[in-house]
Design an enzyme around this catalytic site. Structure first.
Site, PDB file in Angstrom:
ATOM      1  N   ASP A 328       0.853  -1.184   0.000  1.00 13.94           N
ATOM      2  CA  ASP A 328       0.000   0.000   0.000  1.00 13.94           C
ATOM      3  C   ASP A 328       0.890   1.236   0.000  1.00 13.94           C
ATOM      4  O   ASP A 328       2.124   1.107  -0.061  1.00 13.94           O
ATOM      5  CB  ASP A 328      -0.922  -0.009   1.231  1.00 13.94           C
ATOM      6  N   ASP A 330       1.469   4.817   2.221  1.00 13.72           N
ATOM      7  CA  ASP A 330       1.098   5.482   3.480  1.00 13.72           C
ATOM      8  C   ASP A 330       1.537   6.937   3.457  1.00 13.72           C
ATOM      9  O   ASP A 330       2.701   7.235   3.184  1.00 13.72           O
ATOM     10  CB  ASP A 330       1.801   4.780   4.654  1.00 13.72           C
ATOM     11  N   ASP A 450      -3.259   4.695   2.555  1.00 16.42           N
ATOM     12  CA  ASP A 450      -3.633   5.141   3.903  1.00 16.42           C
ATOM     13  C   ASP A 450      -3.241   6.595   4.063  1.00 16.42           C
ATOM     14  O   ASP A 450      -2.098   6.966   3.791  1.00 16.42           O
ATOM     15  CB  ASP A 450      -2.874   4.326   4.967  1.00 16.42           C
TER      16      ASP A 450
END
Ligand code: UTP
Ligand code: MN
Length: 526
Positions: A328, A330, A450
């Site tokens: 992912d 961040d 995120d």
């Protein structure tokens, strides 16, 4: 050997050590010291006097200028231990450690005799199997762990067992395997024999067994059987769905659901996150590249600039540690003026949504207040910032225009800001019927992102906490708690002895508070 020049200076300063010496010094390069241990004070005094009368320099007090240490009935080990307690530098490694026999023979000869093997204190035969080759501190946050890992075969195997333990909710076992893997990652060479592991911390019996198996048989039977077990495979596939944790996966497995097909057929109710996770399963299980992370950074920067111009974004997570891929992306968002970040997240998310960049988003509210919550709880790794779990709709590389290829025709299913004409405000998610089920021909892909908003006063803690690696973070908190009686979280550092929070404006300051050497992000890949 101590350089002659320096030795002379020292010996002239300590000339009184040769006190009582009637004869002139005949052998300026030989400075003796007799160890009292086991020899006894009176015998030592007698032998010293004898030496001086024959023109030897025998020092009363040990100093760096000593070239020969004479002892009686001591082992080399014992003398070395004593020597280490006398001088801290390595400068004494050249000192001769001799048995009294060399001394008495030299007295008889009236000059220093040649040093033969039998005169030397027997250094304990250093058995290869007993040599400690690497000295590795036991907390991962005391070590520098780069991405250069010489032991990937071993660390992959241990990581797989860690993952299996975590998926089975046996966190203690999981951490033990993670710590063992992290120690091997920190070694400067590839391990080829068990003897190289002597003295290393965090290698429990189980991990050692696995390592031994691999070194001897090229594979560990336990790792292989785990890897191919139906249970592990099902847990991996199901928890590979965004929004599905080990507990849910376990429940589904008990209900006979082992794969995505069975899940789709089962009719179990999925929450919104899981629905999005299932829909974008392939994309989300494909690694995110650094180029994609940079492209998303540009978008997030644009979003932030549009809603609060002087707010700042920082790429955290694995990419900040120098990784080239991740699961992912961040981001931390803050504003240099405390308080200005309040209410920022909903605005950023609205902007992203209006531009068609989000396939999924869920914002959780920040509830961290020092006064109410007290010291950061080290056991909780879920922090309480305003946070957005999202799935981005990212234009593929050629569509982003970073490298223009033949494939650049902008069509109806382009992405985000690129796709909208000034008048078309409908989000792209409503206009990709053509490509929805064929991810290879699509011009976009789904990426987990995120976003975390932190007030500037907590930013250093947030940055440290969100840079990882996960084990490095865990070890920092363990170090803080066990070694320093402090509680570290992504919000604050609390000193339990002083009963107060310790402020920090940078990661460096936090390491200093913790009494740790600063480790830069690229060396936190434990
Ligand atoms: P990630 O899970 O994203 O790990 O968490 P990563 O190192 O970036 O790995 P990849 O490359 O994405 O696979 C990043 C950091 O954020 C912290 C984790 O502890 C980790 O250090 N984190 C994550 C939290 O503090 N709280 C969370 O809820 C999630
Ligand atoms: Mn990450």
């Amino acid at each position: 050997m101590v350089p002659l020049k320096r030795r002379k200076v020292i010996s002239s300063n300590t000339g009184k050590d040769c006190g009582g010496d009637k004869a002139p010094t005949k052998f300026p390069q030989v400075i003796l010291f007799l160890l009292e241990r086991k020899m006894g004070a009176s015998r030592r005094a007698f032998l010293s006097q004898l030496g001086r009368s024959k023109g030897f320099q025998v020092q009363e007090v040990f100093s760096k200028s000593v070239t020969h240490v004479i002892s009686e009935n001591n082992s080399a080990d014992e003398v070395r231990t004593w020597l280490n307690s006398q001088v801290r530098s390595e400068s004494h490694t050249a000192v001769h450690l001799l048995d009294i026999s060399w001394y008495t023979e030299s007295m008889r000869a009236g000059s220093p005799v040649e040093i033969l093997d039998r005169h030397k204190l027997q250094e304990q035969q250093i058995n290869e199997a007993e040599a400690v080759l690497f000295s590795v501190p036991s907390y991962a946050c005391q070590r520098r762990t780069t991405l250069d890992n010489c032991n990937t075969t071993l660390t992959d195997a241990l990581s797989l067992l860690a993952e299996n333990a975590e998926l089975s909710e046996e966190d203690g076992r999981g951490v033990a395997f993670r710590r063992a893997a992290a120690v091997l990652k920190a070694l400067p060479v590839r391990v080829t024999a068990m003897s190289q592991l002597k003295g290393l911390p965090c290698l429990g019996d189980h991990s050692l067994r696995v390592i031994k198996d691999i070194l001897e048989n090229e594979a560990s039977s336990e790792v292989e059987s785990t890897k191919h077990s139906e249970r592990f495979k099902a847990l991996k596939v199901l928890t590979g769905i965004f929004g599905v944790g080990p507990r849910t996966a376990e429940r589904w497995i008990r209900e006979g659901i082992h794969n995505l097909h069975q899940l789709r057929e089962s009719g179990v109710t999925l929450n919104r996150a899981q629905q999005a996770g299932l829909e974008h399963y392939d994309d989300l299980n494909q690694q995110v590249t650094k180029a994609e992370a940079d492209a998303i950074a540009e978008i997030v920067q644009k979003a932030v600039d549009s809603v609060l111009p002087s707010a700042q974004i920082t790429l955290a997570g694995g990419f900040r540690r120098g990784k080239q891929t991740g699961h992912d992306v961040d981001f931390l968002i803050t504003h240099p003026e405390e308080g200005r970040e309040v209410g920022l997240m909903p605005k950023v998310v609205s902007w992203l949504e209006s531009q068609g960049f989000l396939l999924y988003q869920k914002v959780t509210r920040n509830s961290y207040l020092e006064v109410n919550d007290g010291p950061g709880r080290p056991s909780s790794n879920m922090d309480r910032f305003e946070r957005c779990f999202s799935i981005f709709k990212l234009a593929k590389r050629e569509e982003r225009g970073t490298k223009v290829t033949e494939n650049t025709v902008k069509t109806k299913d382009s992405v985000g800001a690129h796709m909208h004409s000034e008048t078309d405000q409908s989000p792209p998610s409503h206009s990709h019927e053509l490509d929805q089920h064929d991810s290879t021909n699509r011009r976009w892909r789904a990426v987990r992102v995120d976003l975390v908003v932190s007030p500037i006063s907590q930013f250093a803690f947030a940055l440290l906490g969100w840079t990882g690696s996960k084990l490095f973070e865990r070890e920092l908190r363990r170090w803080a708690g066990h070694e320093k009686a402090m509680s570290l979280s992504s919000h604050a550092l609390y000193d339990n002895k002083q009963s107060r929070y310790l402020r920090a404006a940078s990661e460096e300051e936090i390491f200093t508070h913790l009494g740790l050497e600063y480790i830069p992000p690229s060396e936190r890949n434990a």
